[in-house]
Design a protein around this motif. Structure first.
Motif, mmCIF file in Angstrom:
data_model
loop_
_atom_site.group_PDB
_atom_site.id
_atom_site.type_symbol
_atom_site.label_atom_id
_atom_site.label_comp_id
_atom_site.label_asym_id
_atom_site.label_seq_id
_atom_site.Cartn_x
_atom_site.Cartn_y
_atom_site.Cartn_z
ATOM 1 N N ASN A 65 -5.855 -38.301 -16.757
ATOM 2 C CA ASN A 65 -5.690 -36.895 -17.174
ATOM 3 C C ASN A 65 -4.289 -36.312 -17.037
ATOM 4 O O ASN A 65 -3.698 -35.233 -17.563
ATOM 5 N N PHE A 66 -3.221 -37.082 -16.452
ATOM 6 C CA PHE A 66 -2.138 -36.518 -16.034
ATOM 7 C C PHE A 66 -1.130 -37.848 -16.303
ATOM 8 O O PHE A 66 -0.512 -38.274 -15.140
ATOM 9 N N GLN A 87 -0.715 -27.199 -9.413
ATOM 10 C CA GLN A 87 -0.946 -26.630 -10.576
ATOM 11 C C GLN A 87 -0.034 -25.145 -10.805
ATOM 12 O O GLN A 87 0.644 -25.066 -11.892
ATOM 13 N N PRO A 88 -0.226 -24.345 -10.068
ATOM 14 C CA PRO A 88 0.755 -23.041 -10.031
ATOM 15 C C PRO A 88 2.227 -23.244 -10.048
ATOM 16 O O PRO A 88 3.014 -22.499 -10.527
ATOM 17 N N ALA A 97 -7.551 -26.826 -18.545
ATOM 18 C CA ALA A 97 -8.579 -27.965 -19.266
ATOM 19 C C ALA A 97 -8.421 -29.340 -18.385
ATOM 20 O O ALA A 97 -9.276 -29.995 -18.253
ATOM 21 N N GLN A 98 -6.934 -29.407 -17.950
ATOM 22 C CA GLN A 98 -6.646 -30.700 -17.394
ATOM 23 C C GLN A 98 -7.606 -30.844 -16.007
ATOM 24 O O GLN A 98 -7.978 -31.861 -15.696
ATOM 25 N N LYS A 103 -11.612 -32.647 -12.312
ATOM 26 C CA LYS A 103 -12.554 -32.265 -11.512
ATOM 27 C C LYS A 103 -13.792 -32.956 -11.625
ATOM 28 O O LYS A 103 -14.502 -33.527 -10.801
ATOM 29 N N ALA A 104 -14.140 -33.024 -13.006
ATOM 30 C CA ALA A 104 -15.451 -33.601 -13.348
ATOM 31 C C ALA A 104 -15.287 -35.391 -13.145
ATOM 32 O O ALA A 104 -16.172 -35.784 -12.708
ATOM 33 N N ASP A 105 -14.198 -35.628 -13.300
ATOM 34 C CA ASP A 105 -13.947 -37.117 -13.299
ATOM 35 C C ASP A 105 -13.983 -37.573 -11.907
ATOM 36 O O ASP A 105 -14.505 -38.320 -11.314
#
Length: 110
Positions: A65-66, A87-88, A97-98, A103-105
């Motif tokens: 993801n990153f 993130q912020p 989206a990432q 989060k799902a992963d």
């Protein structure tokens, strides 16, 4: 002028004993809990990045993801923070989206 000198002298006399005192030894601290308060050590977006990276499946999710996050030149400066905290600060480099995909992963990890 004499009043100012007297004030400085009084301050010096009252501050010196306080500075000379040593603080009592603090009791040994219990091991610090991770920022993640989820049961059974489940990894989330609130888990410190270094904790996610320490788990092989978590690191795979981070890399997917990153890409390059653990090799980032500033990794040592932000690895103790969570993805939610970073993130912020990323100036848009970490997208919603990432974060949703990560989060799902993480939720899918056992």
């Amino acid at each position: 002028m004499k009043l100012a000198a007297l004030s400085v002298a009084l301050l010096a006399m009252t501050a010196t004993p306080a500075l000379a005192q040593t603080a009592p030894a603090a009791p040994a601290a219990a091991p610090a809990a991770t920022a993640d308060a989820t049961p059974a050590g489940k990894l989330t977006l609130d888990t410190p990045i270094e904790t996610i990276a320490a788990d092989p499946a978590g690191k795979a999710a981070l890399d997917a993801n990153f890409p390059g996050i653990t090799g980032h030149p500033a990794y040592d400066q932000f690895k103790g923070l969570s993805l939610a905290a970073v993130q912020p600060l990323s100036n848009g480099a970490i997208t919603d989206a990432q974060m949703a995909k990560m989060k799902a992963d993480l939720a899918a990890l056992k």
